[in-house]
Scaffold this motif. Sequence first.
Motif, PDB file in Angstrom:
ATOM      1  N   ASN A 179     -18.517  -4.776  12.495  1.00  0.00           N
ATOM      2  CA  ASN A 179     -18.252  -4.043  11.261  1.00  0.00           C
ATOM      3  C   ASN A 179     -18.694  -2.587  11.326  1.00  0.00           C
ATOM      4  OD1 ASN A 179     -16.990  -6.087   9.876  1.00  0.00           O
ATOM      5  ND2 ASN A 179     -18.900  -6.971   9.185  1.00  0.00           N
ATOM      6  N   ARG A 180     -18.913  -2.093  12.521  1.00  0.00           N
ATOM      7  CA  ARG A 180     -19.292  -0.698  12.707  1.00  0.00           C
ATOM      8  C   ARG A 180     -18.056   0.186  12.543  1.00  0.00           C
ATOM      9  NH1 ARG A 180     -22.279  -0.556  18.070  1.00  0.00           N
ATOM     10  NH2 ARG A 180     -23.918  -1.581  16.881  1.00  0.00           N
ATOM     11  N   GLY A 181     -18.230   1.373  11.999  1.00  0.00           N
ATOM     12  CA  GLY A 181     -17.124   2.318  11.927  1.00  0.00           C
ATOM     13  C   GLY A 181     -16.199   2.049  10.753  1.00  0.00           C
ATOM     14  N   THR A 182     -14.919   2.361  10.950  1.00  0.00           N
ATOM     15  CA  THR A 182     -13.934   2.209   9.884  1.00  0.00           C
ATOM     16  C   THR A 182     -12.850   1.230  10.313  1.00  0.00           C
ATOM     17  OG1 THR A 182     -12.678   4.076  10.765  1.00  0.00           O
ATOM     18  CG2 THR A 182     -14.267   4.561   9.035  1.00  0.00           C
ATOM     19  N   GLU A 183     -12.028   0.834   9.344  1.00  0.00           N
ATOM     20  CA  GLU A 183     -10.906  -0.045   9.650  1.00  0.00           C
ATOM     21  C   GLU A 183      -9.686   0.435   8.882  1.00  0.00           C
ATOM     22  OE1 GLU A 183     -11.682  -3.649   6.420  1.00  0.00           O
ATOM     23  OE2 GLU A 183     -11.845  -4.045   8.552  1.00  0.00           O
ATOM     24  N   VAL A 184      -8.507   0.046   9.362  1.00  0.00           N
ATOM     25  CA  VAL A 184      -7.256   0.380   8.685  1.00  0.00           C
ATOM     26  C   VAL A 184      -6.980  -0.702   7.648  1.00  0.00           C
ATOM     27  CG1 VAL A 184      -4.778   0.711   9.004  1.00  0.00           C
ATOM     28  CG2 VAL A 184      -6.369   1.584  10.701  1.00  0.00           C
ATOM     29  N   MET A 185      -6.643  -0.280   6.444  1.00  0.00           N
ATOM     30  CA  MET A 185      -6.426  -1.220   5.357  1.00  0.00           C
ATOM     31  C   MET A 185      -5.103  -1.968   5.536  1.00  0.00           C
ATOM     32  SD  MET A 185      -9.113  -0.674   3.550  1.00  0.00           S
ATOM     33  CE  MET A 185      -8.834  -1.442   1.981  1.00  0.00           C
ATOM     34  N   ALA A 186      -4.998  -3.141   4.916  1.00  0.00           N
ATOM     35  CA  ALA A 186      -3.772  -3.938   4.945  1.00  0.00           C
ATOM     36  C   ALA A 186      -2.676  -3.232   4.146  1.00  0.00           C
ATOM     37  CB  ALA A 186      -4.042  -5.319   4.354  1.00  0.00           C
ATOM     38  N   ASP A 187      -1.422  -3.587   4.431  1.00  0.00           N
ATOM     39  CA  ASP A 187      -0.290  -2.922   3.780  1.00  0.00           C
ATOM     40  C   ASP A 187      -0.298  -3.101   2.267  1.00  0.00           C
ATOM     41  OD1 ASP A 187       0.671  -1.994   6.184  1.00  0.00           O
ATOM     42  OD2 ASP A 187       1.985  -3.718   6.512  1.00  0.00           O
ATOM     43  N   ALA A 188      -0.704  -4.276   1.806  1.00  0.00           N
ATOM     44  CA  ALA A 188      -0.743  -4.528   0.363  1.00  0.00           C
ATOM     45  C   ALA A 188      -1.752  -3.618  -0.321  1.00  0.00           C
ATOM     46  CB  ALA A 188      -1.087  -5.985   0.113  1.00  0.00           C
ATOM     47  N   ASP A 189      -2.902  -3.407   0.324  1.00  0.00           N
ATOM     48  CA  ASP A 189      -3.922  -2.522  -0.236  1.00  0.00           C
ATOM     49  C   ASP A 189      -3.505  -1.062  -0.128  1.00  0.00           C
ATOM     50  OD1 ASP A 189      -5.578  -4.712  -0.758  1.00  0.00           O
ATOM     51  OD2 ASP A 189      -6.420  -4.631   1.253  1.00  0.00           O
ATOM     52  N   THR A 190      -2.822  -0.723   0.963  1.00  0.00           N
ATOM     53  CA  THR A 190      -2.397   0.662   1.198  1.00  0.00           C
ATOM     54  C   THR A 190      -1.509   1.165   0.072  1.00  0.00           C
ATOM     55  OG1 THR A 190      -2.536   0.377   3.579  1.00  0.00           O
ATOM     56  CG2 THR A 190      -1.160   2.158   2.801  1.00  0.00           C
ATOM     57  N   LYS A 191      -0.590   0.331  -0.379  1.00  0.00           N
ATOM     58  CA  LYS A 191       0.329   0.725  -1.451  1.00  0.00           C
ATOM     59  C   LYS A 191      -0.435   1.067  -2.728  1.00  0.00           C
ATOM     60  CE  LYS A 191       4.511  -0.907  -3.731  1.00  0.00           C
ATOM     61  NZ  LYS A 191       5.416  -2.040  -3.955  1.00  0.00           N
ATOM     62  N   LYS A 192      -1.436   0.262  -3.054  1.00  0.00           N
ATOM     63  CA  LYS A 192      -2.242   0.485  -4.249  1.00  0.00           C
ATOM     64  C   LYS A 192      -3.077   1.761  -4.118  1.00  0.00           C
ATOM     65  CE  LYS A 192      -3.308  -2.195  -7.328  1.00  0.00           C
ATOM     66  NZ  LYS A 192      -2.811  -2.316  -8.723  1.00  0.00           N
ATOM     67  N   ILE A 193      -3.698   1.971  -2.957  1.00  0.00           N
ATOM     68  CA  ILE A 193      -4.565   3.123  -2.739  1.00  0.00           C
ATOM     69  C   ILE A 193      -3.772   4.420  -2.779  1.00  0.00           C
ATOM     70  CG2 ILE A 193      -6.066   4.252  -1.054  1.00  0.00           C
ATOM     71  CD1 ILE A 193      -6.818   1.304  -0.183  1.00  0.00           C
ATOM     72  N   LYS A 194      -2.569   4.412  -2.210  1.00  0.00           N
ATOM     73  CA  LYS A 194      -1.741   5.616  -2.203  1.00  0.00           C
ATOM     74  C   LYS A 194      -1.333   6.026  -3.613  1.00  0.00           C
ATOM     75  CE  LYS A 194       0.177   5.761   2.410  1.00  0.00           C
ATOM     76  NZ  LYS A 194       1.377   5.695   3.225  1.00  0.00           N
ATOM     77  N   SER A 195      -1.231   5.054  -4.528  1.00  0.00           N
ATOM     78  CA  SER A 195      -0.905   5.398  -5.910  1.00  0.00           C
ATOM     79  C   SER A 195      -2.069   6.130  -6.588  1.00  0.00           C
ATOM     80  CB  SER A 195      -0.537   4.133  -6.702  1.00  0.00           C
ATOM     81  OG  SER A 195      -1.688   3.341  -6.938  1.00  0.00           O
ATOM     82  N   TYR A 196      -3.282   5.934  -6.074  1.00  0.00           N
ATOM     83  CA  TYR A 196      -4.440   6.623  -6.628  1.00  0.00           C
ATOM     84  C   TYR A 196      -4.522   8.063  -6.115  1.00  0.00           C
ATOM     85  CZ  TYR A 196      -6.206   1.909  -7.706  1.00  0.00           C
ATOM     86  OH  TYR A 196      -6.377   0.644  -8.169  1.00  0.00           O
ATOM     87  N   MET A 197      -3.860   8.348  -4.987  1.00  0.00           N
ATOM     88  CA  MET A 197      -3.932   9.680  -4.384  1.00  0.00           C
ATOM     89  C   MET A 197      -2.522  10.248  -4.244  1.00  0.00           C
ATOM     90  SD  MET A 197      -6.967   9.197  -1.601  1.00  0.00           S
ATOM     91  CE  MET A 197      -6.098   8.178  -0.438  1.00  0.00           C
ATOM     92  N   PRO A 198      -1.979  10.815  -5.316  1.00  0.00           N
ATOM     93  CA  PRO A 198      -0.571  11.207  -5.317  1.00  0.00           C
ATOM     94  C   PRO A 198      -0.220  12.332  -4.355  1.00  0.00           C
ATOM     95  CG  PRO A 198      -1.656  11.958  -7.305  1.00  0.00           C
ATOM     96  CD  PRO A 198      -2.616  11.066  -6.588  1.00  0.00           C
TER      97      PRO A 198
END
Length: 67
Positions: A46-65
Amino acid sequence: MSGYKLKTKSGAKKRFKLTATGKVKAGVAGKRHRLISHNSKYIRQNRGTEVMADADTKKIKSYMPYA
């Protein structure tokens, strides 16, 4: 009028970054406290960062227009 600006969610801009290909990177959960009860493999993986799943990505991108 088309001069309106959308606001970015403050929590999202602090927690997520976009890659060049449009994927969302985030810090891995479960690394802040109570680490004695986890084994070394868990902490290491769990060190570092990870790429989010596609379902989460869609939601997160709506928060950052504008990201």
